[in-house]
Design a protein around this motif. Structure first.
Motif, PDB file in Angstrom:
ATOM      1  N   UNK A 224      51.207  46.614  47.924  1.00 21.03           N
ATOM      2  CA  UNK A 224      51.193  47.736  46.969  1.00 21.03           C
ATOM      3  C   UNK A 224      50.159  47.444  45.881  1.00 21.03           C
ATOM      4  N   UNK A 225      49.068  48.203  45.823  1.00 23.11           N
ATOM      5  CA  UNK A 225      48.024  47.922  44.834  1.00 23.11           C
ATOM      6  C   UNK A 225      48.542  47.898  43.395  1.00 23.11           C
ATOM      7  N   UNK A 226      49.469  48.795  43.047  1.00 24.83           N
ATOM      8  CA  UNK A 226      49.985  48.807  41.678  1.00 24.83           C
ATOM      9  C   UNK A 226      50.800  47.545  41.387  1.00 24.83           C
ATOM     10  N   UNK A 227      51.527  47.057  42.384  1.00 28.73           N
ATOM     11  CA  UNK A 227      52.281  45.817  42.199  1.00 28.73           C
ATOM     12  C   UNK A 227      51.329  44.636  42.008  1.00 28.73           C
ATOM     13  N   UNK A 228      50.204  44.652  42.711  1.00 21.39           N
ATOM     14  CA  UNK A 228      49.194  43.608  42.535  1.00 21.39           C
ATOM     15  C   UNK A 228      48.649  43.642  41.107  1.00 21.39           C
ATOM     16  N   UNK A 229      48.328  44.838  40.620  1.00 21.03           N
ATOM     17  CA  UNK A 229      47.804  44.976  39.258  1.00 21.03           C
ATOM     18  C   UNK A 229      48.838  44.510  38.230  1.00 21.03           C
ATOM     19  N   UNK A 230      50.111  44.830  38.462  1.00 21.49           N
ATOM     20  CA  UNK A 230      51.169  44.391  37.545  1.00 21.49           C
ATOM     21  C   UNK A 230      51.287  42.873  37.545  1.00 21.49           C
ATOM     22  N   UNK A 231      51.123  42.270  38.712  1.00 26.93           N
ATOM     23  CA  UNK A 231      51.171  40.809  38.787  1.00 26.93           C
ATOM     24  C   UNK A 231      50.029  40.198  37.984  1.00 26.93           C
TER      25      UNK A 231
ATOM     26  N   UNK B  63      45.701  38.918  55.151  1.00 27.83           N
ATOM     27  CA  UNK B  63      47.105  38.561  54.967  1.00 27.83           C
ATOM     28  C   UNK B  63      47.588  37.915  56.251  1.00 27.83           C
ATOM     29  N   UNK B  64      48.293  36.798  56.115  1.00 29.15           N
ATOM     30  CA  UNK B  64      48.803  36.091  57.290  1.00 29.15           C
ATOM     31  C   UNK B  64      47.700  35.785  58.301  1.00 29.15           C
ATOM     32  N   UNK B  65      46.540  35.356  57.767  1.00 30.38           N
ATOM     33  CA  UNK B  65      45.421  34.917  58.609  1.00 30.38           C
ATOM     34  C   UNK B  65      44.815  36.033  59.444  1.00 30.38           C
ATOM     35  N   UNK B  66      44.961  37.274  58.993  1.00 29.88           N
ATOM     36  CA  UNK B  66      44.326  38.408  59.665  1.00 29.88           C
ATOM     37  C   UNK B  66      43.693  39.307  58.614  1.00 29.88           C
ATOM     38  N   UNK B  67      42.517  39.843  58.941  1.00 33.35           N
ATOM     39  CA  UNK B  67      41.886  40.800  58.048  1.00 33.35           C
ATOM     40  C   UNK B  67      42.769  42.029  57.902  1.00 33.35           C
ATOM     41  N   UNK B  68      42.790  42.591  56.689  1.00 37.19           N
ATOM     42  CA  UNK B  68      43.522  43.831  56.457  1.00 37.19           C
ATOM     43  C   UNK B  68      42.530  44.991  56.426  1.00 37.19           C
ATOM     44  N   UNK B  69      43.060  46.197  56.457  1.00 41.61           N
ATOM     45  CA  UNK B  69      42.227  47.397  56.334  1.00 41.61           C
ATOM     46  C   UNK B  69      41.431  47.295  55.036  1.00 41.61           C
ATOM     47  N   UNK B  70      40.103  47.397  55.084  1.00 42.12           N
ATOM     48  CA  UNK B  70      39.327  47.288  53.845  1.00 42.12           C
ATOM     49  C   UNK B  70      39.694  48.343  52.807  1.00 42.12           C
ATOM     50  N   UNK B  71      40.238  49.480  53.251  1.00 42.95           N
ATOM     51  CA  UNK B  71      40.672  50.500  52.292  1.00 42.95           C
ATOM     52  C   UNK B  71      41.809  49.972  51.424  1.00 42.95           C
ATOM     53  N   UNK B  72      42.722  49.190  52.025  1.00 43.27           N
ATOM     54  CA  UNK B  72      43.817  48.610  51.257  1.00 43.27           C
ATOM     55  C   UNK B  72      43.300  47.559  50.284  1.00 43.27           C
ATOM     56  N   UNK B  73      42.411  46.695  50.768  1.00 44.96           N
ATOM     57  CA  UNK B  73      41.842  45.668  49.889  1.00 44.96           C
ATOM     58  C   UNK B  73      41.084  46.315  48.728  1.00 44.96           C
ATOM     59  N   UNK B  74      40.344  47.382  49.014  1.00 43.21           N
ATOM     60  CA  UNK B  74      39.605  48.085  47.966  1.00 43.21           C
ATOM     61  C   UNK B  74      40.558  48.726  46.961  1.00 43.21           C
TER      62      UNK B  74
ATOM     63  N   UNK C  65      43.440  47.608  46.065  1.00 43.30           N
ATOM     64  CA  UNK C  65      43.938  46.542  45.193  1.00 43.30           C
ATOM     65  C   UNK C  65      42.919  46.218  44.102  1.00 43.30           C
ATOM     66  N   UNK C  66      41.655  46.121  44.499  1.00 38.06           N
ATOM     67  CA  UNK C  66      40.593  45.866  43.523  1.00 38.06           C
ATOM     68  C   UNK C  66      40.565  46.964  42.471  1.00 38.06           C
ATOM     69  N   UNK C  67      40.622  48.216  42.915  1.00 41.49           N
ATOM     70  CA  UNK C  67      40.560  49.354  41.993  1.00 41.49           C
ATOM     71  C   UNK C  67      41.748  49.345  41.030  1.00 41.49           C
ATOM     72  N   UNK C  68      42.939  49.021  41.530  1.00 45.16           N
ATOM     73  CA  UNK C  68      44.120  49.005  40.676  1.00 45.16           C
ATOM     74  C   UNK C  68      44.017  47.926  39.604  1.00 45.16           C
ATOM     75  N   UNK C  69      43.511  46.756  39.996  1.00 43.45           N
ATOM     76  CA  UNK C  69      43.347  45.675  39.020  1.00 43.45           C
ATOM     77  C   UNK C  69      42.353  46.074  37.936  1.00 43.45           C
ATOM     78  N   UNK C  70      41.212  46.632  38.350  1.00 40.61           N
ATOM     79  CA  UNK C  70      40.180  47.003  37.376  1.00 40.61           C
ATOM     80  C   UNK C  70      40.633  48.162  36.495  1.00 40.61           C
ATOM     81  N   UNK C  71      41.444  49.068  37.033  1.00 40.00           N
ATOM     82  CA  UNK C  71      41.967  50.166  36.215  1.00 40.00           C
ATOM     83  C   UNK C  71      42.904  49.616  35.143  1.00 40.00           C
ATOM     84  N   UNK C  72      43.703  48.605  35.524  1.00 35.59           N
ATOM     85  CA  UNK C  72      44.641  48.011  34.576  1.00 35.59           C
ATOM     86  C   UNK C  72      43.937  47.144  33.539  1.00 35.59           C
ATOM     87  N   UNK C  73      42.900  46.417  33.962  1.00 43.03           N
ATOM     88  CA  UNK C  73      42.180  45.502  33.061  1.00 43.03           C
ATOM     89  C   UNK C  73      40.698  45.522  33.410  1.00 43.03           C
TER      90      UNK C  73
END
Length: 258
Positions: free
Chosen positions: A84-91, A106-117, A119-127
């Motif tokens: 959850x990108x918002x949960x990542x930003x809260x962390x 995650x778990x030694x496998x690439x994730x969908x780049x849309x999900x990774x992106x 998470x990045x966006x949520x972190x930058x929006x928060x800080x």
């Protein structure tokens, strides 16, 4: 100078990776002004394998313990410990840090780049001020390990707000140069066998992290010291007890004052 500024000096700076307070103090004693953490070192020192989101709580405690140090601090948060990108930003908001690494696996496998992106966006929006170093794990995992896939993923994260891109184990000189040319943000690597820091700088690398190298070297040195005593060999070089104790006494005073 800010932590961001270190990535725009015209040459690479070395970011040593700590796993506890004494290792961070050792880097400070050697004149480093920015310190990262190593998820492997943190998890391993707690008797846990790397990955699996094992360092979530340990990183909160470690970031708090290092907050009083006079240096920039960047923390390796694996994949952000959530889908959850918002949960990542809260962390991330809990951490008193200047920067972070976040992986696109995650778990030694690439994730969908849309999900990774996301998470990045949520972190930058928060800080907006925090330095987000988006780690592309194509070469690390040997999955889509080519410049095209790596660049495509990296550009997605840049568009989401990433301040830097980390490509561990992209060790082929030509492929690394191609990635750097096509990623419009500072590129971070691990040490590359056969290439000096100056040569990495000529390719355009902005930052070289030590990763888990120092931690594993420390374990090797500890075993070597014990073998030397057992086998009657000269003791290897080490930091004197009094110096180590002095660092901790100063650290304790500084921590209580903040």
């Amino acid at each position: 100078m800010s932590f961001h500024d270190l990535h725009h000096q015209g040459g690479p700076f070395v970011l040593p990776n700590a796993w506890d307070v004494p290792s961070a103090l050792a880097y400070l004693a050697d004149g480093f002004t920015a310190i990262g953490t190593t998820s492997f070192g943190v998890s391993s020192s707690r008797g846990q394998p790397d990955g699996g989101r094992a360092t979530r709580d340990a990183n909160v405690a470690l970031a708090a313990a290092l907050a009083s140090l006079r240096c920039f601090l960047s923390v390796d948060i694996e994949d952000g410990y959530s889908d959850d990108p918002d949960a990542v930003a809260d962390y991330v908001a809990q951490l008193p840090i200047d920067g972070l690494n976040i992986e696109d696996s995650t778990d030694e496998r690439l994730v969908d780049p849309a999900l990774a992106a996301a998470k990045v966006a949520a972190i930058k929006h928060s800080d907006p001020e925090i330095f987000v170093n988006a780690r592309v794990d194509t070469y690390w995992l040997g999955e889509q390990a080519n410049p095209t896939s790596t660049i495509e993923r990296a550009v997605r994260y840049v568009e989401a707000g990433a301040d830097g891109i980390f490509v561990p184990l992209a060790n082929d000189r030509a492929e690394l140069a191609e990635i750097i040319r096509n990623v419009p943000r500072p590129v971070n690597t691990l040490p590359v066998p056969g290439l000096t820091l100056a040569e990495l700088g000529q390719l355009g690398v902005a930052r070289v992290s030590t990763g888990s190298v120092a931690y594993s070297a420390g374990l090797y040195a500890a075993a070597a010291a014990a073998r030397a005593v057992r086998d009657g060999q000269p003791l290897p070089p080490s930091v004197p007890y009094a110096e180590l104790q002095g660092r901790l006494v100063d650290y304790e005073k500084r921590s209580k004052a903040t």
